[in-house]
Design a protein around this motif. Structure first.
Motif, PDB file in Angstrom:
ATOM      1  N   ARG A  62       3.536 -12.567 -15.425  1.00 17.83           N
ATOM      2  CA  ARG A  62       3.438 -12.991 -16.734  1.00 17.83           C
ATOM      3  C   ARG A  62       2.618 -11.396 -17.457  1.00 17.83           C
ATOM      4  O   ARG A  62       3.238 -11.572 -18.753  1.00 17.83           O
ATOM      5  CB  ARG A  62       1.701 -13.945 -16.248  1.00 17.83           C
ATOM      6  CG  ARG A  62       1.134 -13.745 -17.765  1.00 17.83           C
ATOM      7  CD  ARG A  62       0.689 -15.662 -17.920  1.00 17.83           C
ATOM      8  NE  ARG A  62      -0.545 -15.090 -17.423  1.00 17.83           N
ATOM      9  CZ  ARG A  62      -2.096 -14.479 -17.630  1.00 17.83           C
ATOM     10  NH1 ARG A  62      -2.236 -14.300 -18.675  1.00 17.83           N
ATOM     11  NH2 ARG A  62      -2.820 -13.793 -16.610  1.00 17.83           N
ATOM     12  N   ALA A  63       1.847 -10.539 -17.034  1.00 18.47           N
ATOM     13  CA  ALA A  63       1.384  -9.779 -16.996  1.00 18.47           C
ATOM     14  C   ALA A  63       2.637  -8.572 -17.578  1.00 18.47           C
ATOM     15  O   ALA A  63       3.188  -8.093 -18.455  1.00 18.47           O
ATOM     16  CB  ALA A  63       0.223  -8.505 -16.546  1.00 18.47           C
ATOM     17  N   LEU A  64       3.835  -8.586 -16.820  1.00 18.35           N
ATOM     18  CA  LEU A  64       5.194  -7.531 -17.336  1.00 18.35           C
ATOM     19  C   LEU A  64       6.295  -8.691 -18.548  1.00 18.35           C
ATOM     20  O   LEU A  64       6.995  -8.109 -18.381  1.00 18.35           O
ATOM     21  CB  LEU A  64       5.758  -7.584 -15.959  1.00 18.35           C
ATOM     22  CG  LEU A  64       5.343  -6.694 -15.586  1.00 18.35           C
ATOM     23  CD1 LEU A  64       5.895  -6.842 -13.678  1.00 18.35           C
ATOM     24  CD2 LEU A  64       5.041  -5.159 -15.668  1.00 18.35           C
ATOM     25  N   GLY A  65       5.387  -9.535 -19.128  1.00 19.38           N
ATOM     26  CA  GLY A  65       7.059 -10.541 -19.811  1.00 19.38           C
ATOM     27  C   GLY A  65       7.878 -11.171 -19.030  1.00 19.38           C
ATOM     28  O   GLY A  65       8.638 -11.776 -19.630  1.00 19.38           O
ATOM     29  N   LEU A  66       7.575 -11.548 -17.459  1.00 22.95           N
ATOM     30  CA  LEU A  66       9.292 -12.134 -17.125  1.00 22.95           C
ATOM     31  C   LEU A  66       8.682 -13.329 -16.507  1.00 22.95           C
ATOM     32  O   LEU A  66       7.211 -13.673 -16.553  1.00 22.95           O
ATOM     33  CB  LEU A  66       9.216 -11.682 -15.695  1.00 22.95           C
ATOM     34  CG  LEU A  66       9.456  -9.914 -15.627  1.00 22.95           C
ATOM     35  CD1 LEU A  66       9.422  -9.632 -14.317  1.00 22.95           C
ATOM     36  CD2 LEU A  66      11.026  -9.597 -16.058  1.00 22.95           C
ATOM     37  N   GLY A  67       9.732 -14.798 -16.856  1.00 21.59           N
ATOM     38  CA  GLY A  67       9.195 -15.422 -16.736  1.00 21.59           C
ATOM     39  C   GLY A  67       9.573 -16.083 -15.152  1.00 21.59           C
ATOM     40  O   GLY A  67       9.424 -14.999 -14.385  1.00 21.59           O
ATOM     41  N   GLN A  68       8.626 -16.911 -14.889  1.00 25.26           N
ATOM     42  CA  GLN A  68       8.384 -17.444 -12.744  1.00 25.26           C
ATOM     43  C   GLN A  68       9.693 -17.613 -12.102  1.00 25.26           C
ATOM     44  O   GLN A  68       9.300 -16.583 -10.587  1.00 25.26           O
ATOM     45  CB  GLN A  68       7.788 -18.415 -12.931  1.00 25.26           C
ATOM     46  CG  GLN A  68       7.362 -18.742 -11.439  1.00 25.26           C
ATOM     47  CD  GLN A  68       6.535 -20.560 -11.586  1.00 25.26           C
ATOM     48  OE1 GLN A  68       5.467 -20.974 -12.365  1.00 25.26           O
ATOM     49  NE2 GLN A  68       6.456 -21.347 -10.384  1.00 25.26           N
ATOM     50  N   SER A  69      10.393 -17.836 -12.604  1.00 30.06           N
ATOM     51  CA  SER A  69      11.658 -17.840 -11.522  1.00 30.06           C
ATOM     52  C   SER A  69      12.674 -16.568 -11.631  1.00 30.06           C
ATOM     53  O   SER A  69      13.020 -16.353 -10.660  1.00 30.06           O
ATOM     54  CB  SER A  69      12.433 -18.737 -12.513  1.00 30.06           C
ATOM     55  OG  SER A  69      12.615 -20.350 -12.515  1.00 30.06           O
ATOM     56  N   THR A  70      12.583 -15.759 -12.866  1.00 33.35           N
ATOM     57  CA  THR A  70      13.076 -14.667 -12.822  1.00 33.35           C
ATOM     58  C   THR A  70      12.108 -13.947 -11.579  1.00 33.35           C
ATOM     59  O   THR A  70      13.202 -12.567 -10.480  1.00 33.35           O
ATOM     60  CB  THR A  70      12.799 -13.850 -14.167  1.00 33.35           C
ATOM     61  OG1 THR A  70      13.718 -14.612 -14.918  1.00 33.35           O
ATOM     62  CG2 THR A  70      13.472 -12.358 -14.240  1.00 33.35           C
ATOM     63  N   ALA A  71      11.410 -13.834 -11.591  1.00 35.64           N
ATOM     64  CA  ALA A  71       9.827 -12.655 -10.639  1.00 35.64           C
ATOM     65  C   ALA A  71      10.486 -13.414  -9.244  1.00 35.64           C
ATOM     66  O   ALA A  71      10.678 -12.693  -8.980  1.00 35.64           O
ATOM     67  CB  ALA A  71       9.330 -13.177 -10.853  1.00 35.64           C
ATOM     68  N   TYR A  72      10.420 -15.179  -8.855  1.00 32.09           N
ATOM     69  CA  TYR A  72      10.745 -15.147  -7.763  1.00 32.09           C
ATOM     70  C   TYR A  72      12.121 -14.598  -7.232  1.00 32.09           C
ATOM     71  O   TYR A  72      12.462 -14.393  -6.265  1.00 32.09           O
ATOM     72  CB  TYR A  72      10.630 -16.229  -7.631  1.00 32.09           C
ATOM     73  CG  TYR A  72       8.591 -16.945  -7.377  1.00 32.09           C
ATOM     74  CD1 TYR A  72       8.630 -17.075  -6.280  1.00 32.09           C
ATOM     75  CD2 TYR A  72       8.626 -17.014  -7.941  1.00 32.09           C
ATOM     76  CE1 TYR A  72       6.966 -17.026  -5.921  1.00 32.09           C
ATOM     77  CE2 TYR A  72       6.575 -17.525  -8.457  1.00 32.09           C
ATOM     78  CZ  TYR A  72       6.066 -16.898  -7.096  1.00 32.09           C
ATOM     79  OH  TYR A  72       4.712 -17.698  -6.744  1.00 32.09           O
ATOM     80  N   GLN A  73      13.404 -14.473  -8.756  1.00 25.61           N
ATOM     81  CA  GLN A  73      14.558 -14.129  -7.877  1.00 25.61           C
ATOM     82  C   GLN A  73      14.416 -12.861  -7.398  1.00 25.61           C
ATOM     83  O   GLN A  73      15.089 -12.572  -6.041  1.00 25.61           O
ATOM     84  CB  GLN A  73      15.185 -14.781  -9.444  1.00 25.61           C
ATOM     85  CG  GLN A  73      16.572 -13.967  -8.626  1.00 25.61           C
ATOM     86  CD  GLN A  73      17.617 -15.360  -7.777  1.00 25.61           C
ATOM     87  OE1 GLN A  73      17.296 -16.525  -7.398  1.00 25.61           O
ATOM     88  NE2 GLN A  73      18.268 -14.312  -7.081  1.00 25.61           N
ATOM     89  N   LEU A  74      14.107 -11.858  -8.532  1.00 26.14           N
ATOM     90  CA  LEU A  74      13.606 -10.693  -8.313  1.00 26.14           C
ATOM     91  C   LEU A  74      13.514 -10.387  -6.911  1.00 26.14           C
ATOM     92  O   LEU A  74      13.502  -9.202  -6.518  1.00 26.14           O
ATOM     93  CB  LEU A  74      13.214  -9.932  -9.767  1.00 26.14           C
ATOM     94  CG  LEU A  74      14.107  -9.753 -11.111  1.00 26.14           C
ATOM     95  CD1 LEU A  74      13.106  -9.267 -11.957  1.00 26.14           C
ATOM     96  CD2 LEU A  74      15.193  -9.267 -10.911  1.00 26.14           C
ATOM     97  N   ALA A  75      11.980 -10.826  -6.864  1.00 26.82           N
ATOM     98  CA  ALA A  75      11.099 -10.536  -5.453  1.00 26.82           C
ATOM     99  C   ALA A  75      11.809 -10.847  -4.700  1.00 26.82           C
ATOM    100  O   ALA A  75      12.084  -9.852  -3.320  1.00 26.82           O
ATOM    101  CB  ALA A  75      10.183 -11.281  -5.899  1.00 26.82           C
ATOM    102  N   SER A  76      13.227 -12.054  -4.302  1.00 29.81           N
ATOM    103  CA  SER A  76      13.932 -12.519  -3.222  1.00 29.81           C
ATOM    104  C   SER A  76      14.680 -11.253  -2.876  1.00 29.81           C
ATOM    105  O   SER A  76      15.426 -10.725  -1.765  1.00 29.81           O
ATOM    106  CB  SER A  76      13.965 -13.715  -3.516  1.00 29.81           C
ATOM    107  OG  SER A  76      15.119 -13.623  -4.528  1.00 29.81           O
ATOM    108  N   GLU A  77      14.761 -10.770  -3.998  1.00 33.22           N
ATOM    109  CA  GLU A  77      16.204  -9.302  -4.264  1.00 33.22           C
ATOM    110  C   GLU A  77      15.633  -8.152  -3.841  1.00 33.22           C
ATOM    111  O   GLU A  77      16.249  -7.572  -3.870  1.00 33.22           O
ATOM    112  CB  GLU A  77      16.623  -9.854  -5.116  1.00 33.22           C
ATOM    113  CG  GLU A  77      18.083 -10.818  -5.339  1.00 33.22           C
ATOM    114  CD  GLU A  77      18.493 -10.978  -6.349  1.00 33.22           C
ATOM    115  OE1 GLU A  77      18.439 -10.073  -7.556  1.00 33.22           O
ATOM    116  OE2 GLU A  77      19.201 -12.534  -6.629  1.00 33.22           O
ATOM    117  N   GLY A  78      14.347  -7.812  -3.777  1.00 32.12           N
ATOM    118  CA  GLY A  78      13.581  -6.641  -3.411  1.00 32.12           C
ATOM    119  C   GLY A  78      14.105  -6.277  -4.952  1.00 32.12           C
ATOM    120  O   GLY A  78      13.673  -4.743  -4.817  1.00 32.12           O
TER     121      GLY A  78
END
Length: 65
Positions: A20-36
């Protein structure tokens, strides 16, 4: 997210709050995190993602209070 909200987070926060602080959606954030590929260092604790607020502050260009 305001600076006051960021100051209230403590030393770490969850992935949703960091996104939220970075202006990213939740789904995108989890996808990016899971991909490193999340833009900030993310730590894994079991099934949870933990984001140090120091990295979040640096990414946002905000100095520690």
């Amino acid at each position: 997210m305001t600076r006051e909200e960021l100051d209230a987070l403590g030393v770490a926060t969850d992935l949703r709050t960091a996104a939220r602080a970075l202006g990213l959606g939740q789904s995108t954030a989890y996808q990016l995190a899971s991909e490193g590929r999340f833009p900030i260092k993310v730590m894994r604790a079991g099934s949870r993602y933990i984001v140090p607020t120091a990295g979040l502050r640096e990414a946002l260009g905000i100095e520690a209070a």
